[in-house]
Design a protein around this motif. Sequence first.
Motif, short mmCIF file in Angstrom:
data_model
loop_
_atom_site.label_atom_id
_atom_site.label_comp_id
_atom_site.label_asym_id
_atom_site.label_seq_id
_atom_site.Cartn_x
_atom_site.Cartn_y
_atom_site.Cartn_z
N ALA A 247 9.16 -7.65 -4.08
CA ALA A 247 8.77 -6.17 -3.74
C ALA A 247 9.74 -5.42 -4.24
CB ALA A 247 8.20 -5.89 -2.56
N PHE A 248 9.67 -4.20 -5.06
CA PHE A 248 9.83 -3.38 -5.75
C PHE A 248 11.11 -2.30 -4.03
CE2 PHE A 248 6.66 -1.53 -5.97
CZ PHE A 248 7.31 -0.04 -5.38
N ASN A 249 9.87 -1.81 -3.33
CA ASN A 249 10.27 -0.66 -2.64
C ASN A 249 9.93 -1.62 -0.73
OD1 ASN A 249 8.02 -2.07 -1.86
ND2 ASN A 249 7.06 -0.60 -0.76
N LEU A 250 11.38 -2.89 -1.24
CA LEU A 250 11.79 -4.00 0.12
C LEU A 250 13.19 -4.48 -0.10
CD1 LEU A 250 10.88 -4.84 2.72
CD2 LEU A 250 9.73 -6.87 1.22
N GLN B 115 0.72 -1.19 0.38
CA GLN B 115 0.07 -0.09 -0.26
C GLN B 115 0.67 0.81 -0.18
OE1 GLN B 115 -2.08 -0.61 3.15
NE2 GLN B 115 -3.54 -2.53 2.28
N ASN B 116 2.69 1.21 0.76
CA ASN B 116 2.69 2.33 0.24
C ASN B 116 3.98 2.43 -0.39
OD1 ASN B 116 1.87 3.75 3.20
ND2 ASN B 116 2.43 1.94 3.77
N PRO B 117 3.93 2.08 -2.10
CA PRO B 117 5.12 2.09 -2.98
C PRO B 117 6.16 2.99 -2.68
CG PRO B 117 3.24 3.29 -3.72
CD PRO B 117 2.76 3.14 -2.34
N TYR B 118 5.66 4.55 -1.67
CA TYR B 118 6.85 5.10 -2.33
C TYR B 118 7.64 5.41 -0.50
CZ TYR B 118 4.87 7.20 -6.03
OH TYR B 118 4.15 7.21 -7.53
N THR B 119 7.40 4.27 0.26
CA THR B 119 8.23 4.31 1.45
C THR B 119 8.95 2.83 1.06
OG1 THR B 119 6.30 5.00 2.56
CG2 THR B 119 7.94 3.00 4.16
N LEU B 120 10.39 3.03 1.56
CA LEU B 120 11.41 1.53 1.34
C LEU B 120 11.26 1.46 2.71
CD1 LEU B 120 13.46 0.25 0.31
CD2 LEU B 120 15.23 2.19 0.91
N PHE B 121 10.77 -0.61 2.82
CA PHE B 121 10.20 -1.31 3.80
C PHE B 121 12.41 -2.00 3.42
CE2 PHE B 121 6.37 0.17 2.71
CZ PHE B 121 5.87 -0.02 4.33
N VAL B 122 12.50 -1.42 4.95
CA VAL B 122 13.96 -3.22 5.06
C VAL B 122 13.23 -3.90 6.37
CG1 VAL B 122 16.06 -2.80 6.26
CG2 VAL B 122 15.02 -0.69 5.26
#
Length: 1884
Positions: A815-818, A768-775
Amino acid sequence: MGNSYAGQLKSARFEEALHNSIEASLRCSSVVPRPIFSQLYLDPDQHPFSSADVKPKVEDLDKDLVHRYTQNGSLDFSNNLTVNEMEDDDDDEEMSDSSSPPIPYSQKPAPEGSCTTDGFCQAGKDLRLVSLCMEQIDIPAGFLLVGAKSPNLPEHILVCAVDKRFLPDDHGKNALLGFSGNCIGCGERGFRYFTEFSNHINLKLTTQPKKQKHLKYYLVRTSQGVLSKGPLICWKECRSRQSSTTCHSMKPNSSASAVTPENGTTNGYKAGFTQTDAANGNSSHAGKTTAPSFTPARPGSYSLSPRPGYASVDQATMFISGPPKKRHRGWYPGSPVPQPGLVVPVPTIRPLSRIEPLLSAPVPQTPLTGILQPRPIPAGETVIVPENLLSNSGVRPVILIGYGTLPYFYGNVGDIVVSPLLVNCYKIPQLENKDLEQLGLTGSQLLSVENMILLTIQYLVRLGPDQIPLREEFEQIMLKAMQEFTLRERALQVGASCASVSPGQLPWLARLIASVSQDLVHVMVTQNSLAEGISETLRILSEMRHYQRLPDYVVAICASKIRGNEFCVVVLGQHQSRALAESMLTTSEFLKEISYELITGKVSFLASHFKTTSLGDDLDRLLEKMQQRRGDSVVTPFNGELSERVSLHEAAAMVPTQNLDLDTETFQIYQPQLTVARKLLSQVCAIADSGSQSLDLGHFSKVDFIIIVPRSEVLVQQTLQRVRQSGVLVDLGLEETATAHQRAEKYVVRLDSEIQSKFEVFMRRVKQNPYTLFVLVHDHAHVELTSVISGSLAHGEPSHGLADRVINCREVLEAFNLLVLQVSSFPYTLQTQQSRISTSNEVHWIQLDATEDAGCQEKLYFGLNEYSKSLQWGVTSPLLRCDETFEKMVSALLERYPRLHSMVVRCYLLIQQYSQALMALTTVAPLRDHSTPETLSIVDDLISSPGRSTSGQGHMLVLRVPSVQLAMLAKERLQEVRDKLGLQYRFEIILGNPASELSVAAHFVARLKTWRGNELDEWTPRTYQDLEGLPCIVILTGKDPLGETFPRSLKYCDLRLIDSSYLTRTALEQELGLACCYVSKEVLRGSPAALDLSGKEPERPQVSEDPDPEELLPDLERPQSNSSAFTGTSGSVMENGVSSSSTADRAPRRPLSPGSQSPASSAGPGEASDAPRPECDSLGPAAPSPASSAPALPPAVILSRAAYRLLGAAAASPLSSALLPHADVAWVSALRPRPKGDASGEELSRYYRRWTAARQHHADHGHRPEAARTGHPRRLLLTGPPQAGKTGSYLQFLRILFRMLIRLLEVDVFDEAEINADHSDSSPSGQAEGEPWPDLESFSKMPFDVSVHDPKYSRMSLVYTEKLAGIKQEGAKECKSEEPRRRETVSMMLTKYAAYNTFHHCEQCHQYMEFAAASQMSDSTLHAFTFSSSMLGEEVQLYFIIPKSKEGHFVFSKQGRHLESMRLPLVSDKNLNAVKSPIFTPSSGRHEHGLLNLFHAMEGISHLHLLVVKEYEMPLYRKYWPNHIMLVLPGMFNNAGVGAARFLIKELSYHNLELERNRLEELGVKRQCVWPFIVVMDDSCVLWNIHSVQEQTSQSVEAGMSSKNVSLKSVLQHIESTPKIVHYAILGIQKWSSKLTPQSLKAPFSRCHVHDFILLNIDLTQNVQYDFNRYFCEDVDFNLRTNSSGLLICRFNNFSLMKKHIQVGGQRDFIIKPKVSVPESSAPIQPLQYVCAPDSEHTLLAAPAQFLLEKFLQHAAHKLFPKAIRSFESPVLAIDCYLNIGWEVAMCYVSSRPHSSNVNCEGVFFSGLLLYLCDSFVGAELLKKFKFLKGATLCVICQDRSSLRQTIVRLELEDEWQFRLRDEFQTANSSEDKPLYFLTGRHV
C-alpha cells in the motif's frame, strides 16, 4: 536396487545381492566389485539367528565399529546428518558394509552442457524442498512425493516423485524391486533405474546408488499447504529393529514411561524432537521442518513429569517412523554444522531441550585449521543412567556438551538433562578478516582443545556458589584468551606453539586449576571414552548420601591417544543444575510446565508444607480464630491506627474528606516528546525526498491511523485514554468532537482472534482512500513477533503469528499510502541481520544528559541505567535490592522439592511471606521473626500509610507472578488472609491479568471517585493509572509485562519470582521496566540521607503551590505533587501543536515564545496548548498523599538473586546488556565484541544487526539479508526507554504530520497593500463598473499613472509626477523604514487551478510532468535557431529543446528537419480549448521550486509553454521538466540578469512573428491577422482570482466584494477576447492583497504599470526594447519607455494574481566576492566598495559590472545626489532610463525620442542629472531645456573611458557642470570583465 525382507527366506537376500553385484559390475569402471558371497556371508552385522537370543558385548561392537571405520579410511561421518538421519544411515550400512572396503562407485559423467549444481537437476531446475515448499506440484496417480538426501547437501532435502509400488508399506514390506520415478524439476518422466535417476538429480554419490539409502522421507503438506518433511520411509521391518534394540534396554523408569515406547528406549528420535527443530530451528536447517501432522506439538507438551494422556501420541509418532535401534547420540565429531539432535529428550524436563544456541551460527562447511578434530568413536559407547537417580540424590544432573562425541544414554534418561549451553563456544566460527581485526585476532590463532578445557575449568572455578554458567560470559573469556595468545604470538614472532598445552600435561594442569575450588569442581580423566567418566560420575551421585558434599561441577576429560582430548561438564550442584535445566525452557514452555504441575496436583506436598505457619500453627485454624476474635468489626479503613476497629457498616460508609481534584483530562506534550515527534516527521520527509518514489507526500491531504497493541485489556484502555485526551481524532478531522470519545475504540486494536476482521476493515479504508496517508502504529512491537508459518505449527499460543500476519502481509507492504511505525522499548528482536526496517528509518529517543538538561527539565527520566547506578548512592536501603533471607529460604525448599519448578516453590513461599507479615503486623507479633525484613517493611508501609491521612491515600505494591494460575492462587490466598484479619477496607488486592479488565471492590471505586471529584456515576477504573493513590497490591501476571503504565503511588515492585529462567536481555529488562518513571531533579541531586527508603517516609513540608512556569518544563511523567498544578507549557504554545479540542479553556494561556516554531509543526495561533497533563507512557495524576509531597522517589525494586546479579552489577554496565537480546534471535558467532553498557540506541542497533540473526520461528526469518540492508521503505521504528512517553510522541507525530500535509496543500503568497495608491486614486475613471473589457476610445483618453504601485518596489526610487511635488517629506519618511523589511505573506490553500512545482504529483498531470518509462530524455530534440538583433549588433543563436510530443507547435523544413518557426494562431481564431498566446517563463535557480507545472492552471487544455533558461542550468531543468519546451539562452548570458531574458524573448518573438507572417502570407493570410501577443510570466505565479463588487447586503462581511479562484486559462481567454486587442501594447492584471477593497475595484481598468504577468504585443512594441543589461526594475523601465512612445498599457483590475514566496533562486543577488581570494579575516564587502577610482589598487570583485553599478546606485544617493534626498519637488532627471537610486530620492523620467509623451517639467528645478549609456537622441539642445538647482549633481555612465570623454564633449556638459579628476570612477571589475565608468560633477 531392491528391498530386503528381514525374516524371509535367504533366497530373497541372495537374489538381491546377485542383482546388486551384476549391476555394480556393469556400472563399475575401475575396481573389481565385491564377490557376491562375501556380500552375503561376511557381513558382520548379519546374524544367522534372532538378534534377541543373544546380547552382543558392547566392547565387541566398539571394536567392530572402529574396525569398520578405519577400514573405510574415512575418519568422518557424512558431515552434517542429524541424529535421526544418521541412525537411519547406519541401518542401511548394516546390510552392505562389511570389513572389506566399500565398492567405489564411479558416476557416469553428466551430458555435455547440463547443470551439475547440487540441489538442481541436470536441466537446471531447483529440486530443494526449501524452494518448492509453497509450490503446487502435479504428480501422476499412484505416485508419491518423497525426499532424497544428497551427501553434498546435508541440510537440504531434494523432492522426487516415485511410484508408490516401489516403496515399502508401514511394516517395511511389499516394495517391488526396481524403481520408477519422475523429476519434478524439469518434468522428465519414466526413470526406470535409481542409478540413472540419481545421476539426473545430481546426487553425486561416492557409493553405489540405492533407493533404500538415499530416499529418506515421505513429503506431506501441512494444513497451510506448506510441503514439509514427513515420516521416514520404513525400509526395514519394524519388528526386527524393535527386538534388536530391546536387548540393550533396561527396565523403563516409571517417570519416563509416559513419553517412551513400551521397551523404554527414550532416545533422541521422537515426536517433539524434530518439532523443536522446526519451531526453534535455524536458517541453515530451513529445509528440515517436520510436518505438523506427524509431530503434533500440543499445548503443554513440555513437562517436568509424565502425563498419560500424551503417551499414545508419542508412541504413535514413533511407530510411524520406526523406532531407531540405536541409543541417543550427541553430535558427530568433525561436523562443523551443529546437529539438531544434541539434547537427550529428558522427559522430566521436556521432551527435548532447546537446541537453538547450537543452530545459531552459520558455521563454515570445512573443518578449521588449528582445531583438533576428534576422530569418530565407537557407536557402542553407552552410559546407563541409574534408577531413581533424582529421588536418591535430589539432583537432576545437567550434562553440558563440550568437545567430542557424547555417548548414548540408556535406562532412566528422564533423570538427566543434556544442555548445549556452551557447545558453540568451542566451535570457533570462521570470520571475515575485517571482523577478526576488529576483535584483535589473527586468522591462524585459534585455541587448542586443551586450552579450551583449561579455560572451562577456570571459568567454573571462578563462578560463585550461587552463580550459573552464562554462555555470553564464557564467550568473552574465550575471546580474551584468543586475544592474549594473538598478542603473545605477535610479541614473540613465533607460531602458536608457545601457548599450547601437550595432551600429556593436560590432566595434571586441569587438576591443578580445579584444586583451588574448595572441592566445588572435580576433574575426572579417563582413557577410553567420555562414557566412562559420565558413568562413574552418575554412579557416585546415585550412591551418595544426602549428608555428603557433592561437587558443583565434574569435568569429564577423555585423554584418548587415538582421538585426542574430548570433554564435557556434568553439573551436579543443586542450584546450578536446576537453574540450567529451567533456563533451557522458553517462557511459554515453563509457564505450561507450571500450569501442568498445578493441574495434576504435583504441588500438593508443597501446599501441605505451607498449611502451617513458621511457628507450627495450622494457618487456616489460626485465621479462623482471628476472625472470631474480631467479630463484626474491621480495621478502620483510613485515618487511624491498625489497632482501631469500626463496624462493617461504618467502614463501608466512611468517605475521605479531602477532594484532591485530580485533573485527569488535560493533556500536554513535553519537550522530549516534541523533539522525537519532529525526528519522526523529518524521517518521513527524508523517505519522501529519497528519490525512491516510495512515498509521495504531495499526494495526501489527510492522515488516518490505527494503533495495534498486544493482548492486554489494560493497555488497550490506557492507549484509548491517551488518544481521547490528546484530541488527535478531532485535530486530524477524523471524528467530530461530540462522537470522538465513543469512536476512539475503532482506532485501537489488540492482537487477538478478532483482529483479522477489524484489520480487513482498516485495509479496505486504506484502499478506498488513496489521498489519505494511513499510519499503522504497532506498539510494543517486540512482543510475540513469531512468523505465521511457525504459528501454524501450533505452539498452542493463541497469538502466534498474528502480528506477522498483520504487519507483514502483502497488502500492508504494497500500500503506497500506508506507513508502518513500529514502537518498542526493547527493539532488539527487530534489529537482526534479517531486519525489515532500514537503519536510516530508526528514530531513537533523545538521550537526556542529567547534567546538561537539568536546568531546563523539571523532571528527569529514571530508567534501567539509573537503577543500576543508584546502587552506588550508598543509601541504607537502595532502590534495587535482593532479599538474601528470602533466597536462603528458597534454596532450602528447592532441595526438598527437586521435581517442582522453582517458580512454583518461590511463589508459595512468597504467598506465605506476605500472609505472615500481615498477621505479624496485626495480631500474631511473634511471626515477625519469621518474615524477611524486606517483606515486613513493605507490608508495614502498605497497611499503615492509609492510616496517616484523612484522604486514605496509600501506596501500590506490584507483585510480578508470570503464571496466571499461580497469580490466581496468590490473589485467593492473600485475599483470604486479608479478609480474615479485617483489612478488607484498608487495602485492595487486584489481579492484573492481561486477558481481563480490572476488578476493584465497590467501596474502593467510591473512594477513587471522591478523590477525582464529580466523576460520572458509571466510572470505573480501567487502567493502573486510574488507581492513583489507592493502597493496593497488584498481582501482575502474564508472560510479558506489556508496557502498562503505573501510577505515581507505585512504591514497591516485587520481582522475586523473576529467576534464572529469564536469561535474555528483553525478558529481564522489560520486568525492571515496570518501575521506570520520571522523577524530580532533587532525587538525583539530593543527599543520600534524604533518599533512605527504609521504613516510612518522614513528614515533609509541602512544596510551593506554583513553581515558576518559566523555570520549569513540566515533567514528562509525574508532576511533583498533587498540589502544584503546572501552568507551564513546553517551549511554545504553537510548538505543542495540541488543539484545544479536548478541553477548552482549562488553563491560563501562555504567550507565544517567539522564534521557536518550525513551519512544519507549528499549529495555528488559535491552537493553544492545554495545561498540565503529561502525555507520556507513564502519565499519572498525583503524589500519594499531601503529607509526603517531597520529591517522589522511583519505586523500590526487589529482585531475585539471579536477576540481581544480572541487573544490579555495580560495574560500568549490568551483565544483562551482554545477554542474548531476545529469545527469538540467535547469535551469529561466538566470537564477537561485547556491547558497550552505555551504548546509544544507534550503536546497539548496529551491533545487533551485525551479530544476531532471526530464528526460524521469528517473523523476519524469511526476510533476505540483502533486502534487510535497505529494509521496507515505508516502515519506521521508534525506540525509547520504557515509560518515557513514546505514546504521546507518536500521537504528536500524527498531528504534525497532518499539519505538514496541510502545509503542502497551502502556499505562502505575498499579501501587501499597493504603495503610492493615495496619489493616484482621484484619476478620472474612463469606464463604468462591471464592464468586462476596456473601451479603446475612452481608455486611450485616460492619463498614464507613472507611479509604481507594486509593493515589491516599496524600497525603490519614486517616479516623479506633478502630484508628488506637493507631498511633505515627513509623509514619505513615515511610510519607509530604515531597515530592509521582511515582506508580508499569508498562507492560502492551493486550489484545483494552482500552478505547481516538481513536488506535486497526481494522476491527471502525470503525463504532463513526466515522460513515460518507454520514452527517455533522448525523445527531446535540440534545434538551433538563429536571428540577427539590431540592438546587439550581431547574430544570436538560441537553442530549442523540443519533446516529441510538442513538435506540433513548430514548423520544420521538409528536408533535414530544420526548425523554421513556431506556429502562431490568427487573431480571428475562436477555440475555447486553447489559449492563443505562447507563454514564456524565464526561470533561474528554481528547477525544483519554480511553478512551471501549468496543467491544472490551464485546466488541462492545449497551450504552448516555453521555459527560458540559462545554458548552464539547462541539464537540471531538463531533468526535472522533461516534457517542457526549453529555450536555452546563449552562454554569453550565463551571468546576465532578467533583463537579458526578457530582451531575448521579445526579440525572438518578433523575429518569429515575421517568419510566421511570411509563411501564412503564402497561404493567403493577411499579415495583420497573425496573433501578435505573447505571455511573459514569472515562475512564482501560483493562483489567479476574479473579483466583483456586489450590492451591499446585510449578510456580506465587507461592503459587497466577492472573490473567486479562477484558472489561468479563463484569465487569458478573457483578456485575449478584448475588443480591438491589437491596439494595446501591454495588458496585465493587478497583484492580489487581502486589503483589496471595493474602492480599488471602482475602476475596472487602469492605465498604469503592470508586472510579473503580462500579455505583450510584440508588433506594437517592436521599437521599444527591454534593457538587456539590467538586473533590477527592468519592467518599470520598459513600461515607462512603452508609455512615452504613446502606446497603451492596460491593467484589468477585476483579476488579481497571487505570487508565491519562494525562498530560493529567481532574482537572487550574486554572492559578491573578491576576484582573487584574500585572507578570511577581511570584512564583508560594502556596496560603496563596488566602485573604485580607475587604475587604483582597490580589491577587484568577481561580479558583472552592470550588477555592481545597480547595487552601488541603490545605496549611493547620499554621495551622488545629496540635494535630492527627500526633496521630491526637486527630483533627479533621468533621460531614457529608470534606475533605482534609493527610496529617498524621486526620479523624473524623460524620453529623448521625438514625439514622445513626457511628464510636464515646467518650473521644476532638478537636483541632479543621471545619464546612463545615452544614445545619439540625447543632445546638448535637449539638456538645455531643463533647469537645475545650484549645486545639483551630475552622473554620466558609459561603457568605457573613451566614450565617457566623447559623451561629455558631445553634450557640451563642461559649459554648465564642473568636473574634477578625482570624480571619475569605475565599477570594481578587472579590465577583462569590462568595467563601467562614470563621472560625477556639480552644477555651476
